[in-house]
Design a protein around this motif. Structure first.
Motif, PDB file in Angstrom:
ATOM      1  N   ALA A  43       0.794  -1.233   0.000  1.00 50.13           N
ATOM      2  CA  ALA A  43       0.000   0.000   0.000  1.00 50.13           C
ATOM      3  C   ALA A  43       0.827   1.284   0.000  1.00 50.13           C
ATOM      4  N   ASP A  44       1.965   1.288   0.665  1.00 48.58           N
ATOM      5  CA  ASP A  44       2.761   2.511   0.768  1.00 48.58           C
ATOM      6  C   ASP A  44       4.021   2.495  -0.091  1.00 48.58           C
ATOM      7  N   CYS A  45       4.140   1.491  -0.945  1.00 47.90           N
ATOM      8  CA  CYS A  45       5.335   1.387  -1.784  1.00 47.90           C
ATOM      9  C   CYS A  45       5.348   2.458  -2.867  1.00 47.90           C
ATOM     10  N   ASP A  71      -3.922  -5.855 -10.466  1.00 49.14           N
ATOM     11  CA  ASP A  71      -4.831  -4.763 -10.083  1.00 49.14           C
ATOM     12  C   ASP A  71      -4.233  -3.904  -8.971  1.00 49.14           C
ATOM     13  N   ILE A  72      -3.620  -4.548  -7.997  1.00 48.21           N
ATOM     14  CA  ILE A  72      -2.984  -3.804  -6.907  1.00 48.21           C
ATOM     15  C   ILE A  72      -1.916  -2.871  -7.463  1.00 48.21           C
ATOM     16  N   LEU A  73      -1.049  -3.404  -8.315  1.00 46.14           N
ATOM     17  CA  LEU A  73       0.035  -2.582  -8.873  1.00 46.14           C
ATOM     18  C   LEU A  73      -0.502  -1.477  -9.766  1.00 46.14           C
ATOM     19  N   ALA A  74      -1.477  -1.800 -10.602  1.00 42.13           N
ATOM     20  CA  ALA A  74      -2.052  -0.789 -11.495  1.00 42.13           C
ATOM     21  C   ALA A  74      -2.693   0.338 -10.690  1.00 42.13           C
ATOM     22  N   ASP A  75      -3.392  -0.003  -9.617  1.00 40.89           N
ATOM     23  CA  ASP A  75      -4.012   1.020  -8.776  1.00 40.89           C
ATOM     24  C   ASP A  75      -2.960   1.871  -8.068  1.00 40.89           C
ATOM     25  N   LEU A  76      -1.866   1.243  -7.610  1.00 38.86           N
ATOM     26  CA  LEU A  76      -0.787   2.017  -6.993  1.00 38.86           C
ATOM     27  C   LEU A  76      -0.204   3.021  -7.975  1.00 38.86           C
ATOM     28  N   SER A  77      -0.011   2.586  -9.198  1.00 39.01           N
ATOM     29  CA  SER A  77       0.562   3.464 -10.217  1.00 39.01           C
ATOM     30  C   SER A  77      -0.408   4.573 -10.590  1.00 39.01           C
ATOM     31  N   LYS A  78      -1.630   4.185 -10.857  1.00 40.78           N
ATOM     32  CA  LYS A  78      -2.636   5.138 -11.340  1.00 40.78           C
ATOM     33  C   LYS A  78      -3.097   6.115 -10.257  1.00 40.78           C
ATOM     34  N   ASN A  79      -3.301   5.610  -9.039  1.00 37.77           N
ATOM     35  CA  ASN A  79      -3.904   6.432  -7.981  1.00 37.77           C
ATOM     36  C   ASN A  79      -2.896   7.068  -7.027  1.00 37.77           C
ATOM     37  N   LYS A  80      -1.703   6.459  -6.910  1.00 43.44           N
ATOM     38  CA  LYS A  80      -0.734   6.971  -5.933  1.00 43.44           C
ATOM     39  C   LYS A  80       0.591   7.387  -6.557  1.00 43.44           C
ATOM     40  N   GLY A  81       0.697   7.242  -7.876  1.00 40.49           N
ATOM     41  CA  GLY A  81       1.910   7.662  -8.553  1.00 40.49           C
ATOM     42  C   GLY A  81       3.106   6.747  -8.357  1.00 40.49           C
ATOM     43  N   ALA A  82       2.874   5.537  -7.892  1.00 42.29           N
ATOM     44  CA  ALA A  82       3.979   4.591  -7.712  1.00 42.29           C
ATOM     45  C   ALA A  82       4.545   4.182  -9.068  1.00 42.29           C
ATOM     46  N   ILE A  83       5.824   3.855  -9.073  1.00 36.90           N
ATOM     47  CA  ILE A  83       6.454   3.315 -10.271  1.00 36.90           C
ATOM     48  C   ILE A  83       6.255   1.812 -10.246  1.00 36.90           C
ATOM     49  N   THR A  84       5.615   1.290 -11.281  1.00 40.25           N
ATOM     50  CA  THR A  84       5.359  -0.148 -11.363  1.00 40.25           C
ATOM     51  C   THR A  84       6.034  -0.682 -12.614  1.00 40.25           C
ATOM     52  N   GLU A  96      -1.320  -7.803 -19.697  1.00 42.50           N
ATOM     53  CA  GLU A  96      -2.107  -7.456 -20.878  1.00 42.50           C
ATOM     54  C   GLU A  96      -3.465  -8.152 -20.861  1.00 42.50           C
ATOM     55  N   GLN A  97      -3.481  -9.421 -20.502  1.00 38.81           N
ATOM     56  CA  GLN A  97      -4.737 -10.180 -20.453  1.00 38.81           C
ATOM     57  C   GLN A  97      -5.703  -9.588 -19.426  1.00 38.81           C
ATOM     58  N   SER A  98      -5.168  -9.021 -18.362  1.00 43.28           N
ATOM     59  CA  SER A  98      -6.013  -8.435 -17.318  1.00 43.28           C
ATOM     60  C   SER A  98      -6.664  -7.128 -17.759  1.00 43.28           C
ATOM     61  N   GLY A  99      -6.107  -6.509 -18.798  1.00 43.04           N
ATOM     62  CA  GLY A  99      -6.624  -5.224 -19.253  1.00 43.04           C
ATOM     63  C   GLY A  99      -6.030  -4.031 -18.534  1.00 43.04           C
ATOM     64  N   ARG A 100      -5.021  -4.253 -17.683  1.00 41.93           N
ATOM     65  CA  ARG A 100      -4.457  -3.159 -16.893  1.00 41.93           C
ATOM     66  C   ARG A 100      -3.069  -2.727 -17.341  1.00 41.93           C
ATOM     67  N   ALA A 101      -2.594  -3.230 -18.469  1.00 41.42           N
ATOM     68  CA  ALA A 101      -1.238  -2.899 -18.926  1.00 41.42           C
ATOM     69  C   ALA A 101      -1.032  -1.390 -19.058  1.00 41.42           C
ATOM     70  N   GLY A 102      -2.026  -0.692 -19.511  1.00 47.23           N
ATOM     71  CA  GLY A 102      -1.915   0.752 -19.713  1.00 47.23           C
ATOM     72  C   GLY A 102      -1.761   1.547 -18.431  1.00 47.23           C
ATOM     73  N   ASP A 103      -2.018   0.933 -17.294  1.00 46.98           N
ATOM     74  CA  ASP A 103      -1.897   1.623 -16.010  1.00 46.98           C
ATOM     75  C   ASP A 103      -0.527   1.458 -15.365  1.00 46.98           C
ATOM     76  N   MET A 104       0.348   0.657 -15.961  1.00 48.64           N
ATOM     77  CA  MET A 104       1.677   0.420 -15.396  1.00 48.64           C
ATOM     78  C   MET A 104       2.661   1.468 -15.901  1.00 48.64           C
ATOM     79  N   SER A 105       3.726   1.676 -15.136  1.00 46.13           N
ATOM     80  CA  SER A 105       4.757   2.638 -15.526  1.00 46.13           C
ATOM     81  C   SER A 105       5.639   2.109 -16.647  1.00 46.13           C
ATOM     82  N   HIS A 106       6.014   0.833 -16.543  1.00 45.58           N
ATOM     83  CA  HIS A 106       6.942   0.263 -17.509  1.00 45.58           C
ATOM     84  C   HIS A 106       6.673  -1.228 -17.651  1.00 45.58           C
ATOM     85  N   ILE A 107       6.688  -1.714 -18.883  1.00 46.59           N
ATOM     86  CA  ILE A 107       6.506  -3.130 -19.158  1.00 46.59           C
ATOM     87  C   ILE A 107       7.623  -3.578 -20.078  1.00 46.59           C
TER      88      ILE A 107
END
Length: 115
Positions: A43-45, A71-84, A96-107
């Motif tokens: 949560a605080d990473c 989902d946890i990582l995507a939400d951290l990146s999108k909502n808290k500015g974490a680097i994922t 990609e299969q989850s549909g959350r790839a666009g919410d990550m910082s780097h893939i």
């Protein structure tokens, strides 16, 4: 842990504690309690690197743990500015299969090499 009596999409499944896996069964995914614990721990990473799925995400019965961490990582990146950072072919495919790839910082398909 989600356990199954065989490595098959149609296998019988149970949710058990990590120390209560029945004889002859195998762990194939995180259970819901593990996903909750991961959410609390992360949560605080400010930076998180994922290298490897939690379970056999290619089978629907065993994809919830992997999609849960995605989902946890995507939400951290999108909502808290974490680097994922998602590394490795299977991790990328799951994200990609989850549909959350666009919410990550780097893939990157470079998993171990990226570490």
């Amino acid at each position: 842990i989600i356990v199954a009596d065989e490595f098959d999409a149609e296998a019988e499944t149970q949710v058990v504690s990590f120390d209560k896996i029945p004889e002859g069964w195998m762990g194939l995914d995180n259970g819901p309690e593990s996903t909750k614990a991961q959410a609390a721990a992360l949560a605080d990473c400010k930076t998180v690197i994922m290298n490897g799925p939690m379970g056999v995400f290619e089978m629907e019965k065993f994809n919830k743990g992997t999609f849960g961490i995605v989902d946890i990582l995507a939400d951290l990146s999108k909502n808290k500015g974490a680097i994922t950072i998602i590394g490795g072919g299977d991790s990328v495919a799951a994200t990609e299969q989850s549909g959350r790839a666009g919410d990550m910082s780097h893939i990157s398909t470079g998993g171990g090499a990226a570490l």
